[in-house]
Design an enzyme around this catalytic site. Structure first.
Site, short mmCIF file in Angstrom:
data_model
loop_
_atom_site.label_atom_id
_atom_site.label_comp_id
_atom_site.label_asym_id
_atom_site.label_seq_id
_atom_site.Cartn_x
_atom_site.Cartn_y
_atom_site.Cartn_z
N THR A 186 62.72 58.58 0.39
CA THR A 186 63.24 59.91 0.66
C THR A 186 62.25 60.94 0.13
O THR A 186 61.66 60.74 -0.93
CB THR A 186 64.61 60.14 0.01
OG1 THR A 186 64.97 61.51 0.18
CG2 THR A 186 64.63 59.80 -1.48
N GLU A 331 69.91 57.95 -1.28
CA GLU A 331 70.22 57.22 -2.52
C GLU A 331 71.66 56.71 -2.56
O GLU A 331 72.03 55.98 -3.46
CB GLU A 331 69.98 58.13 -3.74
CG GLU A 331 68.51 58.48 -3.97
CD GLU A 331 68.09 59.76 -3.28
OE1 GLU A 331 68.68 60.11 -2.24
OE2 GLU A 331 67.16 60.43 -3.78
N LYS A 443 66.14 71.72 4.37
CA LYS A 443 66.40 70.68 5.36
C LYS A 443 66.38 71.29 6.76
O LYS A 443 67.19 72.14 7.08
CB LYS A 443 67.73 70.00 5.09
CG LYS A 443 67.69 68.56 5.57
CD LYS A 443 68.79 67.72 4.99
CE LYS A 443 68.43 66.27 5.11
NZ LYS A 443 69.56 65.38 4.93
N TRP A 448 63.56 66.65 5.55
CA TRP A 448 63.21 67.45 4.37
C TRP A 448 61.86 68.15 4.46
O TRP A 448 60.91 67.60 4.99
CB TRP A 448 63.16 66.56 3.13
CG TRP A 448 64.48 66.06 2.71
CD1 TRP A 448 64.90 64.76 2.73
CD2 TRP A 448 65.57 66.82 2.22
NE1 TRP A 448 66.18 64.69 2.26
CE2 TRP A 448 66.62 65.93 1.95
CE3 TRP A 448 65.76 68.19 1.97
CZ2 TRP A 448 67.85 66.36 1.44
CZ3 TRP A 448 66.98 68.61 1.48
CH2 TRP A 448 68.00 67.70 1.21
P1 AMP Z 1 68.91 62.47 2.91
O1 AMP Z 1 68.61 61.71 1.67
O2 AMP Z 1 67.70 62.86 3.68
O3 AMP Z 1 69.93 61.80 3.74
O4 AMP Z 1 69.54 63.85 2.47
C1 AMP Z 1 70.69 63.94 1.68
C2 AMP Z 1 71.02 65.38 1.43
O5 AMP Z 1 71.31 66.02 2.68
C3 AMP Z 1 72.23 65.65 0.59
O6 AMP Z 1 71.96 65.55 -0.79
C4 AMP Z 1 72.57 67.06 1.02
O7 AMP Z 1 71.73 68.02 0.38
C5 AMP Z 1 72.25 67.05 2.49
N1 AMP Z 1 73.46 66.71 3.25
C6 AMP Z 1 73.81 65.52 3.75
N2 AMP Z 1 74.98 65.60 4.42
C7 AMP Z 1 75.39 66.89 4.30
C8 AMP Z 1 76.54 67.61 4.76
N3 AMP Z 1 77.48 67.05 5.47
N4 AMP Z 1 76.60 68.93 4.44
C9 AMP Z 1 75.64 69.53 3.72
N5 AMP Z 1 74.53 68.90 3.27
C10 AMP Z 1 74.41 67.59 3.56
#
Ligand code: AMP
Length: 549
Positions: A186, A331, A443, A448
């Protein structure tokens, strides 16, 4: 006294064996990179996964060795998921949207032995292969006769030729369920990418929990289309859930535009789909522009970034499709919470129900969550107090691959928690609502962008005194980065000069949309940039209209 139940390790090969035995001719349909549609059943998938396992044995890969993929959602990728992990190796899914420099970094960090990739990503492999000394085989996921003659990648082989000569019998090893099964990096925090290393046990438990009606809610009667990429947290674990419940699977391959997705959904009678809001926005626009309706789609799971309330309403009111909001992260395997009403909430006024369903939802069984203040004190579940969101559970990371840093926090009771970097409220019914992010990242379209990377590049210009990057709301991408810059006295640095610095340092979509010059950047008592204040300061700013990302 011990219970008297059979001892069986929870292994990914169990999923494959179950799907083959009970759902042998249930279809897995894939739009291929070649453009055509491929279809076969779970039994075919299992047979080819065994051939792949034999090919990995023949290549001399030891238990725990890493096999990487750079691939779209498709049947060969699914075979890799099961054949690699089932035979005791570790499936490392690489996100092709990373800059080639980062891809080289993760291949070397993971010490991948084999890299399997779709033809779309040949240019990436051409750019990185010379700097990846651990890789013994580069395998193009294509037919034997489709290998380009002059790829420039020494020893390149086609997947079909590679597994073609192998037998389709294989004894899946009885591994320790805690053995590593999957690796996903990530870039959701600053610095180098970090590897979440899933085990067989965490993957199976996550699939069990994910299949529940109040989680993803899938069954053998469903036809599932994962738009969320298999290189992004294992497509939210959906390939494993699919094998567990035996649903039909429809893979979109590289064609993620609204028209292609819609046509595939209709042709294959898809009932359930999953993806990030940006993808759904494109799909809904296609339907609206062409006056179309879904004839079979019932539900979508939307996550990765916040589901806009307007999109949720459009799905429901215009198209009769439930848009179910979920939250998770790399994670956390990733499922953490899903927004589903409780029985006594069914009679609430419509607007109140919609408000609840637009939160990031309730923790699914297996996940414990809490919100804490800066000193780690738990905050009340009153829907008002907000704090850093901490989670724990059997499919939450305890450490990063090959990293000495301990990411966990310990609370007053001595329990270990994973701090998510999200800031949230939790209401008395346990519905969690993300209000902000404490991690310094943006995001965009579900992917990211590190604000620190953007700031460092801007700071490399001699005329820049300070730079702060923040995400600005964007109708299609969710957020786009903008960098606020304080010029040094008498420096006449321009927007164009700063933007020009990024072209060879970041992937194109990671380059900020704009540079705004400010007199000063608000700083806190410890000298830390206060981005929340900067966002307020720039509240009247609007992004330039850039079409091409
Ligand atoms: P990733 O590890 O790339 O899947 O990103 C995870 C992060 O995406 C989380 O810690 C949040 O900051 C953001 N995220 C994931 N799902 C949501 C959601 N439904 N609403 C807002 N932010 C989200």
């Amino acid at each position: 006294m011990q219970g008297l139940m059979q001892e069986q390790q929870l292994l990914i090969s169990m999923l494959l064996k179950h799907a083959e035995r009970h759902h042998s001719d249930t279809e897995i349909v894939s739009r291929r990179v070649e453009g055509d549609i491929h279809r076969y059943g779970y039994a075919d998938m299992a047979r080819r996964a065994r051939k792949l396992a034999n090919a990995l044995d023949r290549a001399g890969l030891a238990e725990g060795d890493r096999v990487a993929s750079i691939a779209w959602n498709g049947y060969r990728h699914m075979e890799l998921y099961f054949g690699v992990s089932g035979s005791g190796r570790v499936m490392h899914t690489i996100n092709p949207r990373m800059h080639p420099r980062q891809i080289t970094w993760v291949i070397n960090h993971a010490e991948d032995r084999v890299v399997c990739f779709d033809a779309t990503f040949l240019p990436i492999v051409q750019a990185v292969h010379a700097n990846c000394p651990t890789v013994r085989h580069w395998v193009l996921l294509c037919d034997a006769d489709a290998l380009p003659p002059d790829s420039g990648v020494p020893g390149l082989i086609s997947y079909e030729a590679w597994i073609g000569g192998e037998t389709d019998t294989y004894n899946w090893p009885q591994l320790d369920e805690h053995a590593a099964a999957g690796l996903c990096y990530t870039s959701g925090t600053t610095g180098d990418p970090k590897g979440a290393l899933y085990s067989h046990r965490s993957t199976i438990l996550h699939a069990y929990a994910g299949a529940l009606p109040d989680a993803i809610g899938l069954g053998a009667a469903d036809a599932m289309l994962p738009v969320v990429p298999m290189f992004h947290v294992n497509a939210w674990g959906l390939p494993y859930v699919a094998a567990l419940v035996g649903c039909k699977v429809v893979f979109p391959g590289p064609a993620m535009d609204g028209k292609s997705l819609y046509e595939l959904m209709e042709a294959e009678k898809v009932t359930f789909a999953a993806g990030v809001p940006t993808i759904w926005q494109m799909l809904l626009t296609h339907l609206q522009d062409n006056n179309l309706k879904f004839s079979t789609l019932q539900r979508t799971i939307v996550g990765g970034s916040a589901l806009p309330a307007a999109m949720q309403r459009t799905f429901e009111d215009e198209f009769g499709v439930a848009a179910i909001h979920a939250w998770g992260m790399t994670e956390t395997s990733p499922l953490g919470s899903v927004a589903r009403l409780k029985n006594r909430q069914l009679d609430l006024p419509e607007e109140e129900k919609r408000r609840i369903l637009n939160t990031q939802g309730r923790a699914i069984f297996g996940i414990d969550m809490k919100i804490v203040d800066d000193d780690g004190n738990e905050q009340p579940w009153d829907g008002k107090a907000f704090g850093d969101l901490w989670v724990r559970g059997p499919w939450i990371a305890s450490a990063y691959f090959k990293s000495d840093q301990n990411p966990l926090k310990t609370d007053q009771d001595g329990l270990s928690w994973f701090p998510t970097g999200d800031v949230a409220t939790i209401d008395p019914d346990g519905f969690m609502h993300i209000t902000d992010r404490s991690k310094d990242v943006i995001k965009s379209g579900g992917e990211w962008i590190s604000s620190i990377d953007i700031e460092n590049v801007a700071m490399s210009h001699r005329g820049v005194a300070m730079a702060a990057c923040i995400g600005m709301p964007h109708p299609k991408w969710g957020e786009r980065p903008v960098v606020a810059v304080v010029r040094k006295p008498d420096a006449d640095v321009t927007r164009e000069q700063i933007l020009a610095l990024y072209s060879d340092k970041l992937a194109k979509w990671q380059i900020p949309d704009d540079v705004v010059f400010v007199e000063e950047i608000p700083l806190g008592a410890t000298g830390k940039m206060q981005k929340r204040k900067l966002r307020e300061q720039l509240k009247d700013y609007s992004l330039p209209d850039l079409q091409d990302l």
